[in-house]
Design an enzyme around this catalytic site. Structure first.
Site, mmCIF file in Angstrom:
data_model
loop_
_atom_site.group_PDB
_atom_site.id
_atom_site.type_symbol
_atom_site.label_atom_id
_atom_site.label_comp_id
_atom_site.label_asym_id
_atom_site.label_seq_id
_atom_site.Cartn_x
_atom_site.Cartn_y
_atom_site.Cartn_z
ATOM 1 N N SER A 97 0.168 -6.193 -2.123
ATOM 2 C CA SER A 97 -0.135 -4.762 -2.057
ATOM 3 C C SER A 97 0.264 -4.111 -0.737
ATOM 4 C CB SER A 97 -1.628 -4.532 -2.277
ATOM 5 O OG SER A 97 -2.387 -5.032 -1.196
ATOM 6 N N THR A 228 -3.798 -1.356 -1.022
ATOM 7 C CA THR A 228 -3.448 -0.760 0.275
ATOM 8 C C THR A 228 -4.402 -1.391 1.268
ATOM 9 O OG1 THR A 228 -2.854 1.350 -0.760
ATOM 10 C CG2 THR A 228 -3.468 1.453 1.556
ATOM 11 N N THR A 246 0.762 0.244 3.184
ATOM 12 C CA THR A 246 0.789 -0.161 1.773
ATOM 13 C C THR A 246 2.213 -0.338 1.262
ATOM 14 O OG1 THR A 246 -0.061 0.454 -0.416
ATOM 15 C CG2 THR A 246 0.917 2.200 0.869
ATOM 16 N N ARG A 256 8.908 7.662 -4.731
ATOM 17 C CA ARG A 256 7.531 8.178 -4.784
ATOM 18 C C ARG A 256 6.806 7.841 -3.480
ATOM 19 N NH1 ARG A 256 2.246 5.527 -4.378
ATOM 20 N NH2 ARG A 256 0.766 6.692 -5.634
ATOM 21 N N VAL A 257 6.108 8.818 -2.944
ATOM 22 C CA VAL A 257 5.306 8.608 -1.733
ATOM 23 C C VAL A 257 3.847 8.787 -2.106
ATOM 24 C CG1 VAL A 257 4.773 9.514 0.563
ATOM 25 C CG2 VAL A 257 7.161 9.348 -0.198
ATOM 26 N N GLY A 258 3.013 7.850 -1.681
ATOM 27 C CA GLY A 258 1.584 7.931 -1.982
ATOM 28 C C GLY A 258 0.813 8.625 -0.874
ATOM 29 N N ASP A 259 -0.469 8.356 -0.829
ATOM 30 C CA ASP A 259 -1.354 8.999 0.144
ATOM 31 C C ASP A 259 -1.311 8.339 1.520
ATOM 32 O OD1 ASP A 259 -2.565 6.764 -1.294
ATOM 33 O OD2 ASP A 259 -4.337 7.151 -0.073
ATOM 34 N N THR A 279 -7.925 3.776 -0.177
ATOM 35 C CA THR A 279 -7.057 2.972 -1.021
ATOM 36 C C THR A 279 -7.292 3.450 -2.456
ATOM 37 O OG1 THR A 279 -8.711 1.243 -1.372
ATOM 38 C CG2 THR A 279 -7.266 0.956 0.484
ATOM 39 N N GLY A 280 -6.378 3.092 -3.339
ATOM 40 C CA GLY A 280 -6.528 3.531 -4.721
ATOM 41 C C GLY A 280 -5.367 4.400 -5.134
ATOM 42 N N GLY A 282 -2.993 6.995 -5.142
ATOM 43 C CA GLY A 282 -2.620 7.925 -4.083
ATOM 44 C C GLY A 282 -2.602 9.369 -4.512
HETATM 45 N N1 GLY Z 1 -2.939 4.212 -2.175
HETATM 46 C C1 GLY Z 1 -1.657 3.680 -2.301
HETATM 47 C C2 GLY Z 1 -0.772 4.433 -3.179
HETATM 48 O O1 GLY Z 1 -1.196 5.090 -4.108
HETATM 49 O O2 GLY Z 1 0.410 4.382 -2.954
#
Ligand code: GLY
Length: 374
Positions: A97, A228, A246, A256-259, A279-280, A282
């Site tokens: 992860s 993450t 992460t 794609r970009v997460g949080d 985490t989770g 994004g």
């Molecule tokens: N929290 C990690 C993601 O959604 O990329």
């Protein structure tokens, strides 16, 4: 299968539940908890300073805390401690992860996101969709300290890292590649990955199992996650820092970009208050600006534990009117400048855990879950 159904399927697999369990009331206690908002009484962690925590509760998370603590115990900075702790987790080849060995996107390319924030200087740095660099948290720190920008993305982030001497490497391990190849062959009945149908071996259970497998596939029950890690610290001088790093949502769309690299979403730090990380999924965290929200709740007097629970409630409230059965799969961790800490998640699989290193020693802390199977 609609995108909506597919996403719900992912969640239910992650939660270890059969498709439709929530909507059909197959777990009455769970359904009741969802309706009444029942949750465990808040647990409050407090251990004094210095303090470092990570959302990783496994052995690598514990080792990250040992190494981060070694810095803090010698009078080092929170910033150095969180970077070291994050690096330990990033280079673990068995962690699918984060960093090296993280699961790739749908093209089989590992794209990493990371951010770092220094509460003392109100400075921050991040990289997003960076490829080929094992320790993106350290690249984020260079963005923070050696540029007047906050975020550098994609190929440019890799080139930026290489200009500072980082080596570009293949981030796939034999394990992550095997998982990816398995996913590519099984994730869709509509593509041409995998041998022709007539050459595929029949399931041991014959036609019944084949039908069952097809059903699971249609429900989106495939390997998938959005793990993450967050590392947050307060040093002996009272300075606060944090990292979130992460490999992001596995099988995500290219680019794609997460949080995690977004300041205020996956991470926020304020020396006058504390720090929070997420985490989770994004997308939920970005839309709710969750880490900023948690730090602002702490500024208003909430403990880290209460503030994490407030963020869970805030997200649930926002989805409630749209889809009461949807359970956003987030986990939040937070610390304050006085050495208190907490964590909370939506639940379904027991209580959320985090690793803590403080003057009281190294421990695993269990926070609270909003939904508890009854
Ligand atoms: N929290 C990690 C993601 O959604 O990329």
């Amino acid at each position: 299968m609609s995108r909506d159904l597919s996403r719900r399927g992912f969640l239910q697999v992650g939660a270890g539940l059969g498709a439709g369990a929530l909507a059909a009331g197959a777990l009455p206690g769970l359904a009741r908890a969802a309706t009444e908002g029942r949750r465990l009484a808040a647990r409050h962690g407090a251990a004094g300073l210095p303090l470092v925590i990570t959302s990783h509760s496994n052995e690598t998370g514990q080792e990250a805390m040992r190494q981060a603590w070694a810095i803090l115990a010698e009078g080092g900075s929170a910033l150095d401690a969180v970077e070291r702790g994050a690096n330990v987790i990033e280079v673990d080849p068995d962690d699918t992860s984060v960093g090296y060995g993280g699961l790739p996107n749908e093209r089989g390319v590992v794209q990493l996101d990371a951010s770092i924030m220094d509460g003392r200087t109100y400075n921050a740095g991040a990289v997003a969709a960076i490829e080929g660099i094992k320790t993106p948290a350290s690249v984020a720190r260079l963005v923070m300290e050696r540029t007047d920008h906050v975020m550098i993305v994609g190929r440019a982030a890799t080139e930026f890292a290489k200009s500072f001497g980082f080596v570009e490497e293949d981030l796939m391990t034999p394990r992550s590649r095997e998982i990816f190849l398995r996913w590519r062959e099984r994730h869709s009945e509509d593509d041409d990955w995998g041998p022709p149908d007539h050459l595929r071996s029949a399931p041991a259970g014959g036609a019944d199992e084949a039908i069952e497998q097809a059903g699971r596939l249609l429900e989106g029950e495939i390997e998938h996650h959005y793990g993450t890690t967050n590392v947050l610290a307060v040093d002996g001088d009272g300075n606060v820092a944090g990292v979130t790093t992460t490999s992001g949502l596995s099988w995500k769309i290219d680019g794609r970009v997460g949080d995690s690299p977004i300041i205020g979403a996956g991470l926020y730090v304020d020396n006058a208050v504390g720090a929070a990380g997420a985490t989770g999924r994004g997308e939920d965290v970005i839309k709710s600006c969750a880490s900023y929200y948690i730090v602002m709740r702490m500024r208003d007097g909430r403990s880290p534990q209460e503030a994490c629970e407030d963020a869970i409630e805030m997200i649930v409230d926002r989805y409630r009117n749209v889809n009461p059965d949807f359970v956003p799969p987030e986990k939040f961790v937070a610390i304050n400048k006085d050495g208190e800490y907490g964590c909370a998640w939506m639940g379904l699989r027991g209580l959320p855990k985090m690793s803590v290193r403080s003057p009281e020693g190294l421990s695993r802390f269990e926070g609270t879950a909003r939904y508890q199977p009854g």
